[in-house]
Design an enzyme around this catalytic site. Sequence first.
Site, PDB file in Angstrom:
ATOM      1  N   ASP A 140      46.581  20.704 -46.040  1.00 50.22           N
ATOM      2  CA  ASP A 140      45.417  21.575 -45.318  1.00 50.22           C
ATOM      3  C   ASP A 140      45.348  21.444 -43.786  1.00 50.22           C
ATOM      4  O   ASP A 140      44.231  21.773 -43.426  1.00 50.22           O
ATOM      5  CB  ASP A 140      44.400  21.984 -46.062  1.00 50.22           C
ATOM      6  CG  ASP A 140      44.607  22.451 -47.665  1.00 50.22           C
ATOM      7  OD1 ASP A 140      45.535  22.950 -47.838  1.00 50.22           O
ATOM      8  OD2 ASP A 140      43.855  22.016 -48.235  1.00 50.22           O
TER       9      ASP A 140
ATOM     10  N   ASN B  26      51.042  28.477 -45.193  1.00 41.71           N
ATOM     11  CA  ASN B  26      50.017  28.130 -46.051  1.00 41.71           C
ATOM     12  C   ASN B  26      48.902  29.083 -46.081  1.00 41.71           C
ATOM     13  O   ASN B  26      48.439  29.352 -44.687  1.00 41.71           O
ATOM     14  CB  ASN B  26      49.565  26.741 -46.520  1.00 41.71           C
ATOM     15  CG  ASN B  26      48.683  26.799 -47.730  1.00 41.71           C
ATOM     16  OD1 ASN B  26      49.148  27.489 -48.875  1.00 41.71           O
ATOM     17  ND2 ASN B  26      47.771  25.937 -47.703  1.00 41.71           N
TER      18      ASN B  26
ATOM     19  N   SER C  81      42.274  30.850 -44.247  1.00 44.41           N
ATOM     20  CA  SER C  81      43.021  30.297 -42.939  1.00 44.41           C
ATOM     21  C   SER C  81      44.323  30.624 -43.339  1.00 44.41           C
ATOM     22  O   SER C  81      44.914  30.174 -44.251  1.00 44.41           O
ATOM     23  CB  SER C  81      42.587  28.997 -42.310  1.00 44.41           C
ATOM     24  OG  SER C  81      41.254  28.843 -42.221  1.00 44.41           O
TER      25      SER C  81
ATOM     26  N   HIS D   5      44.857  29.169 -47.070  1.00 41.31           N
ATOM     27  CA  HIS D   5      43.815  28.491 -47.790  1.00 41.31           C
ATOM     28  C   HIS D   5      42.457  28.871 -47.794  1.00 41.31           C
ATOM     29  O   HIS D   5      42.275  29.562 -46.673  1.00 41.31           O
ATOM     30  CB  HIS D   5      43.732  26.809 -46.925  1.00 41.31           C
ATOM     31  CG  HIS D   5      42.940  26.067 -47.499  1.00 41.31           C
ATOM     32  ND1 HIS D   5      43.016  25.256 -48.440  1.00 41.31           N
ATOM     33  CD2 HIS D   5      41.490  25.643 -47.011  1.00 41.31           C
ATOM     34  CE1 HIS D   5      42.180  24.503 -48.800  1.00 41.31           C
ATOM     35  NE2 HIS D   5      41.236  24.662 -48.000  1.00 41.31           N
TER      36      HIS D   5
HETATM   37  C1  GRF Z   1      44.152  32.058 -53.034  1.00 45.43           C
HETATM   38  O1  GRF Z   1      42.768  32.001 -52.769  1.00 45.43           O
HETATM   39  C2  GRF Z   1      44.830  31.224 -52.077  1.00 45.43           C
HETATM   40  O2  GRF Z   1      44.121  31.035 -50.780  1.00 45.43           O
HETATM   41  C3  GRF Z   1      44.624  29.852 -52.809  1.00 45.43           C
HETATM   42  O3  GRF Z   1      44.661  30.181 -54.169  1.00 45.43           O
HETATM   43  C4  GRF Z   1      44.576  31.595 -54.488  1.00 45.43           C
HETATM   44  C5  GRF Z   1      45.926  32.134 -54.919  1.00 45.43           C
HETATM   45  O4  GRF Z   1      45.696  33.407 -55.500  1.00 45.43           O
HETATM   46  N1  GRF Z   1      45.321  28.787 -52.211  1.00 45.43           N
HETATM   47  P1  GRF Z   1      46.927  34.398 -55.626  1.00 45.43           P
HETATM   48  O5  GRF Z   1      47.835  33.510 -56.784  1.00 45.43           O
HETATM   49  O6  GRF Z   1      47.476  34.742 -54.370  1.00 45.43           O
HETATM   50  O7  GRF Z   1      46.324  35.416 -56.559  1.00 45.43           O
END
Ligand code: GRF
Length: 191
Positions: free
Chosen positions: A147, A109, A138, A111
């Site tokens: 997370d 994932n 991260s 985050h």
């Molecule tokens: C990113 O900031 C990711 O870290 C978070 O949600 C956002 C998703 O953006 N979990 P995208 O859909 O990849 O444009």
Amino acid sequence: MTTRVAILISGSGSNMVTLVKAMQSGDIDATPVVVISNVTTAAGLDKAKALNVNAVALDHRPYKGDRAAFEAELNKVLNEHNVDLICLAGFMRILTPDFPNQWKRKILNIHPSLLPKYKGLHTHQRAIDAGDDNGGCSVHLVTGELDGGPVLGQVAVPIMENDTADNLAERVLVEEHKLYPAILADFIKQM
Ligand code: GRF
């Protein structure tokens, strides 16, 4: 044999696009076999189709909070595509601990915080409110703890005076797009 990767999204899918492009260009030794969104209107679904990747909308709403039933359906789609590895990329659905247990060390994932700081939502605002010098992102392994899995890599992004959550998010996203493909490439080499 190539590693078959599924990418799970809920929204714009910009991280998904960078992962797919890195696989399609050979920078990551893997194949993007399916993109799945729990939000049927997610813009990322069309972006996946435009990149010639199977795009599946799997609406969580009919399951009315029955996360296990939703995950059973999710597993069906993943197994239909013979998936080896799952990348969550802006996937906004909380998983039951059973799901990562079934896919041990097979789910990554991204985050938008310097974990273990700011698990959950509103990460950029929380970093600004705390007076932190840096926000960041991260990539981590997904375990049963939200997370909470082992961090595989992270990048710090300096917080500027008068930063808002939105413009910090924008600068962090630029780093996400570099970090996630780099970590995935290394992870796959070690599989
Ligand atoms: C990113 O900031 C990711 O870290 C978070 O949600 C956002 C998703 O953006 N979990 P995208 O859909 O990849 O444009």
